[in-house]
Design a protein around this motif. Structure first.
Motif, PDB file in Angstrom:
ATOM      1  N   SER A  61       4.896  36.481  35.766  1.00 14.26           N
ATOM      2  CA  SER A  61       4.696  35.093  36.195  1.00 14.26           C
ATOM      3  C   SER A  61       3.788  34.337  35.233  1.00 14.26           C
ATOM      4  O   SER A  61       3.966  33.133  35.018  1.00 14.26           O
ATOM      5  CB  SER A  61       4.104  35.056  37.614  1.00 14.26           C
ATOM      6  OG  SER A  61       2.797  35.593  37.631  1.00 14.26           O
ATOM      7  N   ARG A  64       5.926  33.472  32.079  1.00 17.73           N
ATOM      8  CA  ARG A  64       6.783  32.311  32.326  1.00 17.73           C
ATOM      9  C   ARG A  64       5.962  31.026  32.363  1.00 17.73           C
ATOM     10  O   ARG A  64       6.362  30.002  31.781  1.00 17.73           O
ATOM     11  CB  ARG A  64       7.545  32.481  33.646  1.00 17.73           C
ATOM     12  CG  ARG A  64       8.378  31.261  33.988  1.00 17.73           C
ATOM     13  CD  ARG A  64       9.298  31.492  35.153  1.00 17.73           C
ATOM     14  NE  ARG A  64      10.072  30.283  35.438  1.00 17.73           N
ATOM     15  CZ  ARG A  64      11.135  30.230  36.241  1.00 17.73           C
ATOM     16  NH1 ARG A  64      11.546  31.329  36.844  1.00 17.73           N
ATOM     17  NH2 ARG A  64      11.773  29.099  36.433  1.00 17.73           N
ATOM     18  N   GLU A  68       6.451  27.808  29.844  1.00 16.93           N
ATOM     19  CA  GLU A  68       6.788  26.473  30.350  1.00 16.93           C
ATOM     20  C   GLU A  68       5.782  25.430  29.875  1.00 16.93           C
ATOM     21  O   GLU A  68       6.170  24.320  29.467  1.00 16.93           O
ATOM     22  CB  GLU A  68       6.842  26.511  31.875  1.00 16.93           C
ATOM     23  CG  GLU A  68       8.034  27.273  32.429  1.00 16.93           C
ATOM     24  CD  GLU A  68       8.059  27.364  33.937  1.00 16.93           C
ATOM     25  OE1 GLU A  68       9.099  27.775  34.498  1.00 16.93           O
ATOM     26  OE2 GLU A  68       7.031  27.024  34.572  1.00 16.93           O
ATOM     27  N   GLN A 102      12.851  38.612  30.985  1.00 20.48           N
ATOM     28  CA  GLN A 102      13.510  37.591  31.793  1.00 20.48           C
ATOM     29  C   GLN A 102      12.589  36.411  32.059  1.00 20.48           C
ATOM     30  O   GLN A 102      13.025  35.263  32.053  1.00 20.48           O
ATOM     31  CB  GLN A 102      13.991  38.187  33.115  1.00 20.48           C
ATOM     32  CG  GLN A 102      14.917  37.278  33.902  1.00 20.48           C
ATOM     33  CD  GLN A 102      16.176  36.906  33.120  1.00 20.48           C
ATOM     34  OE1 GLN A 102      16.877  37.778  32.610  1.00 20.48           O
ATOM     35  NE2 GLN A 102      16.459  35.605  33.021  1.00 20.48           N
ATOM     36  N   ALA A 103      11.308  36.704  32.266  1.00 26.81           N
ATOM     37  CA  ALA A 103      10.340  35.627  32.518  1.00 26.81           C
ATOM     38  C   ALA A 103      10.239  34.700  31.317  1.00 26.81           C
ATOM     39  O   ALA A 103      10.173  33.472  31.463  1.00 26.81           O
ATOM     40  CB  ALA A 103       8.973  36.226  32.835  1.00 26.81           C
ATOM     41  N   ASP A 106      13.417  32.621  31.208  1.00 25.91           N
ATOM     42  CA  ASP A 106      13.390  31.627  32.287  1.00 25.91           C
ATOM     43  C   ASP A 106      12.433  30.482  31.968  1.00 25.91           C
ATOM     44  O   ASP A 106      12.649  29.347  32.402  1.00 25.91           O
ATOM     45  CB  ASP A 106      12.973  32.286  33.607  1.00 25.91           C
ATOM     46  CG  ASP A 106      14.030  33.231  34.164  1.00 25.91           C
ATOM     47  OD1 ASP A 106      15.185  33.170  33.699  1.00 25.91           O
ATOM     48  OD2 ASP A 106      13.691  34.041  35.050  1.00 25.91           O
ATOM     49  N   GLY A 107      11.384  30.783  31.202  1.00 30.87           N
ATOM     50  CA  GLY A 107      10.417  29.762  30.830  1.00 30.87           C
ATOM     51  C   GLY A 107      10.798  28.991  29.576  1.00 30.87           C
ATOM     52  O   GLY A 107      10.018  28.157  29.096  1.00 30.87           O
TER      53      GLY A 107
END
Length: 277
Positions: A61, A64, A68, A102-103, A106-107
């Motif tokens: 987390s 990500r 972002e 994956q994080a 996704d970010g």
């Protein structure tokens, strides 16, 4: 703006990671240095193929969240590391199992496997132990490095965190040889030589849930301190790595004057580039 500033931000669980990271960054005022188009290397701890809840790796987390925030600044986030296992494909497996790959995607980030992406030779200034070091090309090519370590105990250095996390920027052969020496002083000097050639501009420490006991991989979660059921529930953030880890030792009750400690050696040898007071 002082580069010895450290921010401590409470984060009750990983669902609030982005809010906590943004608060830490705002307290430091550090993202002014990040410009559109810059290549930002994000270096988590991807020790091994372990689930996020094992607390052996940086929680996805946070990865990500940082990706972002970097994207929102107009820069290009690149997430990379090299696992601490010497088998072929270990880093790819660790990136997958930890949820970090994956994080990062996704970010909006790019994922780089240091194990396969190549290394270049660098000569450190005033080395303590290594006259030359091979460093990941992905680290050397970055315009800015954000260090994302996990707060854990370590068998040789007492604690592994912001300084030790940059150990992942060098080939596994060098890391294996350093570990096999089994000498805390030698090992700490190697870590500091590596840090001095791959110094991050910012460290954001995952201390929301840490590891104690037989770290960095076989310990237990920090959930019971002096019989009180607690978690650390904080994110450390700082420019100066030695400043950051000094605060970590005071929070985690680690002795910074221990002869096993790279913190002590860094103070003694004055190797911290920003000269922590």
């Amino acid at each position: 703006m002082s580069h010895n500033r450290v921010a401590l931000v409470r984060c009750m669980d990983y669902s609030a990671s982005k809010k906590a990271v943004r608060e830490a960054i705002d307290l430091l005022g550090c993202f002014d240095e990040i410009k559109a188009g810059m290549r930002i290397l994000i270096k988590p701890n991807v020790l091994a193929a372990r689930k996020p809840e094992d607390a052996a790796t940086t929680h996805p987390s946070l990865v990500r969240a940082v990706c972002e925030i970097v994207r929102e600044a107009g820069a290009h986030p690149v997430v990379g590391d090299c696992a601490g296992i010497t088998s072929a494909g270990a880093t790819a497996e660790a990136l997958e199992e930890s949820g970090i790959r994956q994080a990062a995607l996704d970010g909006g980030g790019e994922v780089v496997n240091f194990q396969t992406a190549g290394f270049s030779k660098v000569k450190p200034e005033n080395p303590l132990r290594l006259d030359e070091i091979y460093v990941s090309d992905s680290v050397l090519d970055a315009d800015y490095i954000i260090n994302l370590p996990k707060l854990k105990t370590h068998e040789l250095t007492t604690m592994t965190c912001a300084v030790k996390n940059m150990f992942g920027a060098v080939p596994l052969r060098i890391r294996k040889e350093a570990h096999m020496m089994a000498d805390p002083l030698v090992f700490s000097e190697v870590i500091l030589d590596i840090y001095n050639v791959v110094t991050p501009q910012l460290s954001l420490v995952d201390a929301i849930v840490g590891m104690e006991g037989a770290g960095p991989s076989r310990g237990k979660l920090i959930t019971n301190y002096k019989n009180f059921k607690v978690k650390l529930l904080i994110i450390f953030a700082g420019f100066s790595i030695v400043t950051s880890i000094s605060k970590e030792t005071s929070t985690k009750k680690t002795d910074p004057n221990s002869k096993k400690s790279y913190i002590f050696i860094s103070w003694q040898k004055n190797t911290e580039k920003n000269h922590c007071n």
